[in-house]
Design a protein around this motif. Structure first.
Motif, PDB file in Angstrom:
ATOM      1  N   GLU A   1     -10.633   6.913  -2.048  1.00 19.39           N
ATOM      2  CA  GLU A   1     -10.164   6.070  -0.949  1.00 19.39           C
ATOM      3  C   GLU A   1      -9.886   6.904   0.298  1.00 19.39           C
ATOM      4  O   GLU A   1     -10.134   6.453   1.424  1.00 19.39           O
ATOM      5  N   ARG A   2      -9.375   8.114   0.116  1.00 22.33           N
ATOM      6  CA  ARG A   2      -9.108   8.990   1.265  1.00 22.33           C
ATOM      7  C   ARG A   2     -10.407   9.344   1.979  1.00 22.33           C
ATOM      8  O   ARG A   2     -10.474   9.318   3.223  1.00 22.33           O
TER       9      ARG A   2
ATOM     10  N   ARG B   1      -6.960  -4.205   0.174  1.00 25.08           N
ATOM     11  CA  ARG B   1      -6.409  -3.389  -0.916  1.00 25.08           C
ATOM     12  C   ARG B   1      -5.094  -3.968  -1.432  1.00 25.08           C
ATOM     13  O   ARG B   1      -4.744  -3.793  -2.605  1.00 25.08           O
TER      14      ARG B   1
ATOM     15  N   ASN C   1       0.821  -1.216   0.000  1.00 28.81           N
ATOM     16  CA  ASN C   1       0.000   0.000   0.000  1.00 28.81           C
ATOM     17  C   ASN C   1       0.850   1.259   0.000  1.00 28.81           C
ATOM     18  O   ASN C   1       0.415   2.309   0.455  1.00 28.81           O
ATOM     19  N   SER C   2       2.082   1.141  -0.501  1.00 25.48           N
ATOM     20  CA  SER C   2       2.961   2.309  -0.528  1.00 25.48           C
ATOM     21  C   SER C   2       2.487   3.358  -1.526  1.00 25.48           C
ATOM     22  O   SER C   2       2.806   4.537  -1.390  1.00 25.48           O
ATOM     23  N   GLU C   3       1.726   2.944  -2.537  1.00 27.28           N
ATOM     24  CA  GLU C   3       1.201   3.902  -3.506  1.00 27.28           C
ATOM     25  C   GLU C   3       0.162   4.790  -2.842  1.00 27.28           C
ATOM     26  O   GLU C   3      -0.508   4.400  -1.893  1.00 27.28           O
ATOM     27  N   LYS C   4       0.013   5.994  -3.354  1.00 24.80           N
ATOM     28  CA  LYS C   4      -0.883   6.970  -2.750  1.00 24.80           C
ATOM     29  C   LYS C   4      -2.336   6.536  -2.903  1.00 24.80           C
ATOM     30  O   LYS C   4      -2.722   5.922  -3.894  1.00 24.80           O
ATOM     31  N   LEU C   5      -3.127   6.915  -1.900  1.00 18.72           N
ATOM     32  CA  LEU C   5      -4.561   6.635  -1.963  1.00 18.72           C
ATOM     33  C   LEU C   5      -5.218   7.579  -2.961  1.00 18.72           C
ATOM     34  O   LEU C   5      -4.840   8.749  -3.067  1.00 18.72           O
ATOM     35  N   THR C   6      -6.229   7.087  -3.664  1.00 21.61           N
ATOM     36  CA  THR C   6      -7.014   7.957  -4.534  1.00 21.61           C
ATOM     37  C   THR C   6      -7.876   8.858  -3.655  1.00 21.61           C
ATOM     38  O   THR C   6      -8.062   8.600  -2.460  1.00 21.61           O
ATOM     39  N   ILE C   7      -8.434   9.897  -4.246  1.00 19.45           N
ATOM     40  CA  ILE C   7      -9.264  10.826  -3.475  1.00 19.45           C
ATOM     41  C   ILE C   7     -10.478  10.112  -2.898  1.00 19.45           C
ATOM     42  O   ILE C   7     -10.892  10.369  -1.760  1.00 19.45           O
TER      43      ILE C   7
END
Length: 310
Positions: free
Chosen positions: A15-16, A60, A7-13
């Motif tokens: 998902e945030r 995820r 899960n190192s990749e950034k969360l989408t808006i």
């Protein structure tokens, strides 16, 4: 460490917002202890929202195909239905009963399994369709046996919106033969269920209360009058304390005060427990608004909207 690495990749808006909604459903009830004394049991109901967050990141991080997800749902739906049927035969009751509010719980969970199995039936084009069909029939059967009015109404509303949505052609293949067979199956299951009787009982016990403001007999089967009384009391609590609420643990005490002051009718007349031991509003929107004030109500609305959006 595996979950964090994946899960190192950034969360989408989206998902945030989704994760934030769970944090709020945990954080807002916790802040209630600043204004009201609260039992650990009531706090535990909302601590579970916080526990969902690591589960979300776990899911995820898992690489799984849509077909396998649908298979998991179908198998889960079949196993849950078989468990529900076993409870039905064990208790010799026309409704699925096992634990507290089990009829409603089974109906709501199986409603999700039913909808996913319905979609997967059109998604698969091989022998896996048989598994989906089995799940459809079993889940519908237990929903019918449970005879939960709200769950059945919700099911009809969801199917209606699916049919009129822009994604209908991607989800369903509607043929005259399939529509006729589906209608016959649904009507047959309803006829076997206790749902028509429960709806009739609700109407008969509620009409005079609403039209003539008459009392009620709390042992009347399938009556919704006690819930109407609780909702009226909840609205009174919201009106009296709209900002900070009454607290998570004070609902039953406030009910008793309103009954003593003759603001509402007793929920269980001519008994030792006039409040029937109720510590919640039987409606999540009323419940959080009454207990936590407007911030609790807004947090719940945000959670529901984001969940649908996600």
């Amino acid at each position: 460490s595996h979950i964090l690495y994946k899960n190192s990749e950034k969360l989408t808006i989206t998902e945030r917002y989704f994760v934030s909604s769970f944090i709020l459903m945990f954080y807002i009830p916790m802040t209630g202890i600043l204004f009201h004394t609260t039992t650990l049991g009531e706090l535990d109901n909302y601590f579970r929202f916080f526990l969902v967050i690591p589960i979300f990141f776990l899911i995820r991080s898992v690489e799984i195909s849509l077909a396998n997800i649908l298979l998991i749902f179908n198998i889960s739906g079949i196993l849950s239905s078989l468990y529900g049927l076993s409870l039905f035969f064990e208790t010799d009751s026309f409704r699925v009963r096992g634990y507290t509010s089990s009829a409603s719980i089974f109906s709501n969970i199986l409603m999700i399994f039913f909808l996913v199995s319905l979609i997967s039936f059109f998604y698969f084009n091989d022998r896996r369709r048989i598994l989906s069909l089995i799940c459809i029939v079993l889940t519908l059967s237990v929903i019918a046996i449970a005879s939960t009015r709200a769950s059945f109404l919700t099911l009809l509303i969801v199917i209606f919106f699916l049919l009129i949505s822009n994604h209908r052609k991607k989800i369903f293949i509607l043929k005259p033969s399939s529509i006729v067979l589906s209608s016959i199956l649904v009507l047959f299951l309803i006829s076997l269920s206790n749902l028509p009787v429960r709806i009739s009982n609700s109407y008969n016990s509620t009409y005079n209360y609403i039209t003539n403001n008459s009392g009620h007999f709390w042992k009347h089967k399938d009556s919704i009058v006690p819930r109407l009384i609780i909702w009226k009391a909840s609205l009174n609590m919201i009106k009296d304390s709209p900002i900070k609420g009454i607290g998570l643990s004070n609902f039953n005490k406030e009910l008793q005060i309103q009954i003593d002051n003759e603001v509402i009718l007793p929920i269980r007349p001519a008994s030792d427990d006039l409040t029937a031991g109720m510590n919640h509003a039987h409606n999540q929107y009323f419940d959080l608004f009454a207990k936590l004030g407007v911030t609790g109500f807004v947090a719940l609305c945000f959670f529901v909207i984001i969940s649908y959006w996600f």
